[in-house]
Design a protein around this motif. Structure first.
Motif, PDB file in Angstrom:
ATOM      1  N   UNK A 291       0.819  -1.207   0.000  1.00  0.00           N
ATOM      2  CA  UNK A 291       0.000   0.000   0.000  1.00  0.00           C
ATOM      3  C   UNK A 291       0.860   1.268   0.000  1.00  0.00           C
ATOM      4  N   UNK A 292       1.940   1.279   0.751  1.00  0.00           N
ATOM      5  CA  UNK A 292       2.807   2.463   0.759  1.00  0.00           C
ATOM      6  C   UNK A 292       3.551   2.616  -0.563  1.00  0.00           C
ATOM      7  N   UNK A 293       3.902   1.497  -1.201  1.00  0.00           N
ATOM      8  CA  UNK A 293       4.539   1.579  -2.523  1.00  0.00           C
ATOM      9  C   UNK A 293       3.571   2.166  -3.541  1.00  0.00           C
ATOM     10  N   UNK A 294       2.305   1.766  -3.436  1.00  0.00           N
ATOM     11  CA  UNK A 294       1.291   2.310  -4.330  1.00  0.00           C
ATOM     12  C   UNK A 294       1.080   3.796  -4.076  1.00  0.00           C
ATOM     13  N   UNK A 295       1.012   4.172  -2.804  1.00  0.00           N
ATOM     14  CA  UNK A 295       0.824   5.580  -2.453  1.00  0.00           C
ATOM     15  C   UNK A 295       2.025   6.422  -2.869  1.00  0.00           C
ATOM     16  N   UNK A 296       3.215   5.849  -2.795  1.00  0.00           N
ATOM     17  CA  UNK A 296       4.437   6.588  -3.143  1.00  0.00           C
ATOM     18  C   UNK A 296       4.466   6.992  -4.609  1.00  0.00           C
ATOM     19  N   UNK A 297       3.709   6.307  -5.466  1.00  0.00           N
ATOM     20  CA  UNK A 297       3.666   6.682  -6.879  1.00  0.00           C
ATOM     21  C   UNK A 297       3.155   8.112  -7.047  1.00  0.00           C
ATOM     22  N   UNK A 298       2.209   8.512  -6.211  1.00  0.00           N
ATOM     23  CA  UNK A 298       1.696   9.878  -6.247  1.00  0.00           C
ATOM     24  C   UNK A 298       2.516  10.813  -5.361  1.00  0.00           C
ATOM     25  N   UNK A 299       2.945  10.307  -4.232  1.00  0.00           N
ATOM     26  CA  UNK A 299       3.663  11.152  -3.277  1.00  0.00           C
ATOM     27  C   UNK A 299       4.961  11.694  -3.879  1.00  0.00           C
ATOM     28  N   UNK A 300       5.670  10.856  -4.649  1.00  0.00           N
ATOM     29  CA  UNK A 300       6.946  11.268  -5.246  1.00  0.00           C
ATOM     30  C   UNK A 300       6.800  11.688  -6.703  1.00  0.00           C
ATOM     31  N   UNK A 301       5.571  11.982  -7.132  1.00  0.00           N
ATOM     32  CA  UNK A 301       5.348  12.301  -8.544  1.00  0.00           C
ATOM     33  C   UNK A 301       6.141  13.521  -8.993  1.00  0.00           C
ATOM     34  N   UNK A 302       6.310  14.491  -8.095  1.00  0.00           N
ATOM     35  CA  UNK A 302       7.029  15.717  -8.462  1.00  0.00           C
ATOM     36  C   UNK A 302       8.441  15.745  -7.891  1.00  0.00           C
ATOM     37  N   UNK A 303       8.916  14.635  -7.384  1.00  0.00           N
ATOM     38  CA  UNK A 303      10.254  14.576  -6.800  1.00  0.00           C
ATOM     39  C   UNK A 303      11.084  13.534  -7.520  1.00  0.00           C
ATOM     40  N   UNK A 304      12.301  13.888  -7.881  1.00  0.00           N
ATOM     41  CA  UNK A 304      13.158  12.958  -8.606  1.00  0.00           C
ATOM     42  C   UNK A 304      14.483  12.696  -7.887  1.00  0.00           C
ATOM     43  N   UNK A 305      14.805  13.514  -6.897  1.00  0.00           N
ATOM     44  CA  UNK A 305      16.091  13.368  -6.223  1.00  0.00           C
ATOM     45  C   UNK A 305      16.061  12.223  -5.213  1.00  0.00           C
ATOM     46  N   UNK A 306      17.115  11.415  -5.227  1.00  0.00           N
ATOM     47  CA  UNK A 306      17.350  10.354  -4.245  1.00  0.00           C
ATOM     48  C   UNK A 306      16.306   9.238  -4.276  1.00  0.00           C
ATOM     49  N   UNK A 307      15.499   9.179  -5.319  1.00  0.00           N
ATOM     50  CA  UNK A 307      14.466   8.141  -5.360  1.00  0.00           C
ATOM     51  C   UNK A 307      15.054   6.760  -5.628  1.00  0.00           C
ATOM     52  N   UNK A 308      16.126   6.703  -6.403  1.00  0.00           N
ATOM     53  CA  UNK A 308      16.761   5.405  -6.631  1.00  0.00           C
ATOM     54  C   UNK A 308      17.236   4.812  -5.305  1.00  0.00           C
ATOM     55  N   UNK A 309      17.839   5.654  -4.491  1.00  0.00           N
ATOM     56  CA  UNK A 309      18.280   5.205  -3.169  1.00  0.00           C
ATOM     57  C   UNK A 309      17.097   4.820  -2.302  1.00  0.00           C
ATOM     58  N   UNK A 310      16.040   5.638  -2.351  1.00  0.00           N
ATOM     59  CA  UNK A 310      14.866   5.357  -1.522  1.00  0.00           C
ATOM     60  C   UNK A 310      14.274   4.001  -1.855  1.00  0.00           C
ATOM     61  N   UNK A 311      14.025   3.729  -3.132  1.00  0.00           N
ATOM     62  CA  UNK A 311      13.377   2.474  -3.512  1.00  0.00           C
ATOM     63  C   UNK A 311      14.262   1.273  -3.217  1.00  0.00           C
ATOM     64  N   UNK A 312      15.564   1.414  -3.404  1.00  0.00           N
ATOM     65  CA  UNK A 312      16.477   0.305  -3.103  1.00  0.00           C
ATOM     66  C   UNK A 312      16.380  -0.083  -1.632  1.00  0.00           C
TER      67      UNK A 312
END
Length: 693
Positions: free
Chosen positions: A99-120
């Motif tokens: 559920x949080x992974x699904x919600x994160x699709x919208x939460x990080x929609x306008x953010x691109x920094x450090x997302x690779x690290x976050x998802x890993x």
């Protein structure tokens, strides 16, 4: 095989996500949701032990179904098993990640920094968390517990602001202390069991358990190990006095991560405390009293902090601390009732704490993702600025209301039954444990008042967000025009998750879930809506309503705005821990050295030891920071601010000040973490010395 997939698949998937993200960020985001979905399917489909393990009637897991071991690691085996309790929490964990992974699709929609690290690290932490929850022995639990402590650190520091770094390093040094003390506790427990390397501290081996007031040959060592384990796991759970990371980390971390930190990672600490307590101290009154007192302090202090807070996520974070206190109180009553021979009290407290673990996880999933919607649209967490945000957001209003009603213990919602069971566990203890009657009567009123405070601060949040209007009409008009404030993914994750809460509020569902988790069939006869049980819940709600009207509206508000009345000086980290490390302990060391210096024979040796100690301390302090700066200049390839033209003195001074401001938190906090490591070692030695005589 499904158990191994559930634990190790996220580790491999994290690497795949990181590689994919460097090429296609959208594909990485979708893949993260798919991985979490597969983990959820694996958790649901994994075979379980036919009879619930429960940890309350220890038995050898059925090798035909749900025991998987990887031999040859360390001194024994990395083992996993799946039973009623672990099975439910494996599903809860996977569900919350999905559920949080699904919600994160919208939460990080306008953010691109450090997302690779976050998802890993987000996916890797899933595997580590499942590793703890499915562990069949304490060594397995410890290994994965340490992994998730360091991988989840990146969630707190994600935004890399000054506040994020400070909160992140506070979280880190608490994790370092907890890990050190926990490891020593495991060694002591292993020693108390005979030190056989093959035993690996199996959860199904209760041979070393302290029973009642009996004194076993290794009882002092066993008790010292139990205290170390309580400190180690309690640090992750947010137990007082190791709770300092929790109110700081949650407001800073991204909302999807906050939901996991509060809903799942704190339960990892509770899980460890439960397993060790039930196997070694299930009938030991002294250990039960210790857990009960710590639980009561954590419960009451968290509720008070939440009531005073004017930050949405900080309020929810302090609320998590308080609810952890409710669960620890149940654990203490379970042990005390066992020591008093009250089987009914054991059943009530056991089922209550297990159900409240589940309830709190799901409730905080809803509340923190709802707070994430506020952050996405209002870009603020201050109650005065987000006032009136959700007046016309129907889905968000219903979801938040269901979460608030559940955590407040309102009848027909999930928190009511679990809190009622915990309360009845205390009442049974009062009736059967005469020598502890005074303590337990006080515990009952602390329990009821803390429940009332829960209702008061949740009422405060709901009215501020969904009933009152913003003082700025233009701001209120903007909030009203934003529609639901979230898309399809947000509605599914926030509103969809909230619909589970009233279902879990039904006695038929909850009693069968409790029986599945604990193995106690007696709980099926529990009358949740009897007059006596409704009376206990009603007292808390009346207290909560009175607190809201008399304290929140009259004391904690000023000229119609929410005022921050909490004294800024009441900060354990800044007022106690840092002075203790940086001033008091060095002063004590100097005093001891001066005593040695009075002796003619020892004076030269004392001076030499002080010189060597000071030198080693200075090397430790500077070398760790030097390593950080080395990596910053090499791997991160930071370059000094230089240029071909002569810089203006004002500009030069500005650059120097900003550089110093950026470096100081890094140096100060990492050095502080290393100093806290030393405190952990000293604490371990003190506990060993205390219980060795």
């Amino acid at each position: 095989m499904l158990l191994l997939i559930l634990v190790f698949m996220p580790f491999l998937a994290g690497i795949l996500l990181f590689i994919t993200g460097r090429r296609n960020e959208r594909a990485r985001d979708i893949l993260a949701v798919v991985v979490c979905g597969l983990a959820l399917l694996a958790a649901v489909a994994a075979p379980q032990v036919p009879d619930p393990f429960g940890a309350f009637a220890p038995q050898v897991p059925d090798p035909s179904g749900a025991l998987v071991s990887i031999s040859g690691i360390l001194t024994g085996a990395i083992s996993f098993t799946l039973d009623g309790f672990r099975g439910v929490y494996a599903v809860i964990t996977a569900f919350m990640w999905f559920m949080t992974a699904l919600f994160a699709q919208e939460y990080f929609a306008e953010e691109r920094e450090n997302l690779n690290r976050y998802w890993f690290f987000m996916i890797v932490t899933l595997g580590a968390t499942e590793g703890v929850m499915l562990s069949a022995n304490l060594i397995t639990a410890f290994i994965f517990f340490e992994i998730l402590s360091f991988t989840s650190f990146t969630w707190v520091i994600h935004e890399e602001t000054l506040d994020a770094r400070n909160a992140g390093y506070t979280y880190l040094f608490i994790a370092v202390i907890g890990g050190l003390v926990l490891f020593m506790g495991l060694l002591l427990l292993n020693s108390a069991e005979g030190g056989a390397p093959d035993a690996v501290l199996l959860f199904d081996n209760p041979a070393g358990r302290i029973a009642g007031e009996a004194v076993l040959p290794a009882s002092r060592i066993l008790f010292a190990g139990g205290i170390c384990v309580l400190i180690g796991f309690g640090a992750k759970a947010g137990m007082f006095p190791l709770h300092i990371w929790l109110p700081k980390a949650h407001p800073i971390a991204p909302s999807p991560a906050s939901a996991l930190l509060s809903g799942v990672l704190t339960k990892v600490g509770i899980y460890g405390i439960l397993m060790v307590s039930l196997l070694y101290f299930r009938e030991n009154a002294a250990f039960g009293t210790l857990i009960l007192i710590l639980g009561l302090i954590t419960m009451a202090l968290g509720a008070v902090l939440a009531l005073f807070s004017v930050n949405l996520k900080r309020t929810l974070a302090c609320s998590s601390m308080s609810q952890i206190g409710f669960i620890l109180t149940g654990a203490g009553m379970m042990i005390l009732n066992g020591a008093g021979g009250c089987e009914e009290g054991v059943v009530l407290a056991t089922c209550g704490l297990m159900l409240h673990m589940v309830n709190h996880s799901l409730i905080k999933l809803v509340l923190f993702t709802a707070a994430g919607v506020v952050v996405m649209d209002a870009h603020s967490l201050d109650l005065n600025r987000i006032r009136g945000f959700g007046r016309r957001k129907t889905f968000l209003k219903i979801a938040f209301a269901l979460g608030a009603l559940g955590i407040s213990g309102v009848p027909l919602f999930n928190g009511y039954i679990s809190k009622t069971l915990l309360h009845e566990g205390i009442v049974e203890g009062i009736h059967t444990f005469g020598q502890y009657a005074g303590l337990l009567r006080a515990a009952e009123w602390i329990f009821l008042i803390s429940g009332g405070l829960t209702f008061a601060y949740m009422l405060k949040l709901f009215i501020a967000l969904f009933i009152e209007k913003n003082e700025d009409p233009a701001c209120q008009a903007l909030y009203d025009k934003e529609g639901q404030g979230m898309g399809i993914a947000g509605i599914i994750s926030v509103f969809g998750s909230s619909l589970i809460l009233p279902v879990l509020g039904q006695p038929y569902v909850m009693t069968r879930l409790a029986m599945r988790m604990s193995g106690y069939e007696e709980i099926l006869h529990f009358k949740a809506f009897s007059l006596e049980n409704l009376k206990g819940g009603g007292i808390s709600l009346i207290i909560g309503a009175a607190v809201y009207l008399l304290i929140v509206r009259r004391v904690l508000m000023e000229n119609g705005t929410y005022a921050d009345r909490w004294p800024s000086g009441l900060d354990l980290e800044n007022r106690v821990y840092r002075p203790l490390l940086l001033k008091i302990l060095p002063a004590i060391g100097g005093f001891i050295a001066s005593l040695f210096a009075e002796n003619v024979v020892l004076k030269p040796l004392a001076k030499l030891s002080v010189i060597i100690g000071a030198f080693c301390g200075r090397v430790l302090e500077t070398s760790t920071d030097a390593v950080i700066m080395f990596f910053r200049k090499t791997i991160l390839r930071e370059k000094p601010v230089v240029g071909g033209k002569k810089m203006h003195p004002g500009l030069l001074r500005t650059v120097a000040e900003e550089t110093a401001e950026a470096v100081q938190p890094l140096v100060q906090n990492f050095t502080f973490a290393m100093l806290m490591t030393c405190v952990g070692i000293v604490l371990i030695l003190a506990i060993i010395m205390l219980y060795s005589f």
